[in-house]
Design a protein around this motif. Structure first.
Motif, PDB file in Angstrom:
ATOM      1  N   ARG A  42       0.804  -1.256  -0.325  1.00  0.00           N
ATOM      2  CA  ARG A  42      -0.139   0.062   0.014  1.00  0.00           C
ATOM      3  C   ARG A  42       0.838   1.358   0.072  1.00  0.00           C
ATOM      4  O   ARG A  42       0.492   2.221  -0.707  1.00  0.00           O
ATOM      5  CB  ARG A  42      -0.855  -0.035   1.074  1.00  0.00           C
ATOM      6  N   PHE A  43       1.830   1.106   0.913  1.00  0.00           N
ATOM      7  CA  PHE A  43       2.915   2.281   0.915  1.00  0.00           C
ATOM      8  C   PHE A  43       3.509   2.403  -0.477  1.00  0.00           C
ATOM      9  O   PHE A  43       3.461   3.647  -0.988  1.00  0.00           O
ATOM     10  CB  PHE A  43       4.161   2.047   1.890  1.00  0.00           C
ATOM     11  N   GLU A  92       2.108   1.537  -3.386  1.00  0.00           N
ATOM     12  CA  GLU A  92       1.423   2.298  -4.374  1.00  0.00           C
ATOM     13  C   GLU A  92       0.998   3.621  -4.050  1.00  0.00           C
ATOM     14  O   GLU A  92       0.939   4.351  -5.007  1.00  0.00           O
ATOM     15  CB  GLU A  92       0.085   1.323  -4.338  1.00  0.00           C
ATOM     16  N   THR A  93       0.594   3.889  -2.999  1.00  0.00           N
ATOM     17  CA  THR A  93       0.558   5.339  -2.727  1.00  0.00           C
ATOM     18  C   THR A  93       1.539   6.366  -3.086  1.00  0.00           C
ATOM     19  O   THR A  93       1.349   7.547  -3.627  1.00  0.00           O
ATOM     20  CB  THR A  93       0.330   5.434  -1.135  1.00  0.00           C
ATOM     21  N   HIS A  94       2.931   6.021  -2.833  1.00  0.00           N
ATOM     22  CA  HIS A  94       4.052   6.949  -2.916  1.00  0.00           C
ATOM     23  C   HIS A  94       4.555   6.490  -4.598  1.00  0.00           C
ATOM     24  O   HIS A  94       5.466   7.364  -4.986  1.00  0.00           O
ATOM     25  CB  HIS A  94       5.247   6.672  -2.028  1.00  0.00           C
ATOM     26  N   ARG A  95       4.061   5.592  -5.371  1.00  0.00           N
ATOM     27  CA  ARG A  95       4.352   5.300  -6.766  1.00  0.00           C
ATOM     28  C   ARG A  95       5.823   4.921  -6.704  1.00  0.00           C
ATOM     29  O   ARG A  95       6.767   5.271  -7.562  1.00  0.00           O
ATOM     30  CB  ARG A  95       4.134   6.369  -7.552  1.00  0.00           C
ATOM     31  N   GLU A  98       9.826   9.211   4.284  1.00  0.00           N
ATOM     32  CA  GLU A  98       9.285   7.928   3.676  1.00  0.00           C
ATOM     33  C   GLU A  98      10.300   6.995   3.694  1.00  0.00           C
ATOM     34  O   GLU A  98       9.842   5.714   3.644  1.00  0.00           O
ATOM     35  CB  GLU A  98       9.147   8.454   1.963  1.00  0.00           C
TER      36      GLU A  98
END
Length: 266
Positions: free
Chosen positions: A84-85, A87-90, A132
């Motif tokens: 998820r991390f 995907e969120t931060h691409r 991040e």
């Protein structure tokens, strides 16, 4: 690739001073690039420079990530937070870090010794890490908790290790098309990742399916002289893109200025 002097010294000690020999190439210090592969004999067009399985890889598309991690031996449910991390931060490199970490369990010390021999950009001090990076490292620890390996991330595989590994992956990974997969993969190689970029590259890569995965073969595309540096194309200049724009993109994505004959206008 552009590296700090201290990292170049490390790479020279590990590789270049002994001029390590491969089947058809040397690892050698390359001015302004740290190190690279150089032909140790004349090569004809179409000759195999090397064939190699990736150390680790992850798909471009996020819907393939659970299967990628499962194939690497990481349960999909334990990697949900990290996925998820990403995907969120691409981003994909934290996932590739997980794949490589799992692969290292088979031969922990030699695996990370080989990894440290790849050049990397200068890494900031831990207290200067972007938030991040710290979050990704924490999620990586949680990913490996069900495997009983979470304590590793408080010791050897700490935040400093994570930051250095990100800088290694950023400038050594390849984006490749793999048979029977939609989209590309981001992969790291023990030997082939030492190939530097040139727009007029003399080597190209071909990927092939094998039992249990895929492998890559690197072949010359034209005759190569003894002592000539072997290179591949990390990226290509678009049809509507000026060469100067492409050079800026190479600098942004990989951190170096291309000095091949095309970019120099020769």
């Amino acid at each position: 690739r552009r590296t700090s002097p201290s990292i170049v010294d490390v790479c020279n000690t590990l590789h270049c001073r002994q001029r390590r020999q491969r089947n058809s190439q040397w690892v050698e210090a390359i001015a302004g690039k740290g190190r690279g592969l150089v032909a140790r004999k004349p090569l004809e067009a179409g000759e195999v420079v090397l064939s190699e399985d990736p150390m680790g890889w992850v798909s471009e598309h996020s819907h393939q990530w659970p299967a990628d991690l499962e194939a690497a031996g990481i349960p999909a449910e334990s990697s949900a937070g990290l996925r998820r991390f990403c995907e969120t931060h691409r981003v994909k490199l934290p996932l590739l870090t997980a794949v490589l970490t799992r692969a290292s369990f088979k031969d922990f010390g030699p695996f990370w010794t080989a990894m440290s021999s790849l050049c990397h950009a200068q890494t900031p001090e831990t207290h200067q890490f972007p938030p991040e990076w710290k979050q990704a490292h924490s999620l990586l620890r949680e990913t490996f908790r069900p495997l009983g390996a979470a304590p590793l991330f408080d010791d050897g595989l700490n935040e400093q290790w994570f930051g250095q590994l990100q800088s290694i992956l950023h400038i050594n990974c390849m984006r490749l098309q793999v048979p029977a997969r939609s989209g590309s993969v981001t992969a790291l190689f023990r030997e082939a990742s030492m190939l530097n970029h040139a727009c007029d590259a003399n080597v190209e890569v071909h990927t092939h399916q094998v039992e249990g995965g895929w492998t890559a073969t690197f072949r010359t595309v034209r005759p190569v002289m003894e002592g000539e540096e072997l290179s591949i194309q990390y990226d290509r200049c678009g049809e509507q893109e000026e060469q100067s724009e492409f050079q800026q993109r190479i600098m942004f994505n990989y951190g170096f200025e291309c000095t091949c004959t095309i970019c120099l206008g020769n």
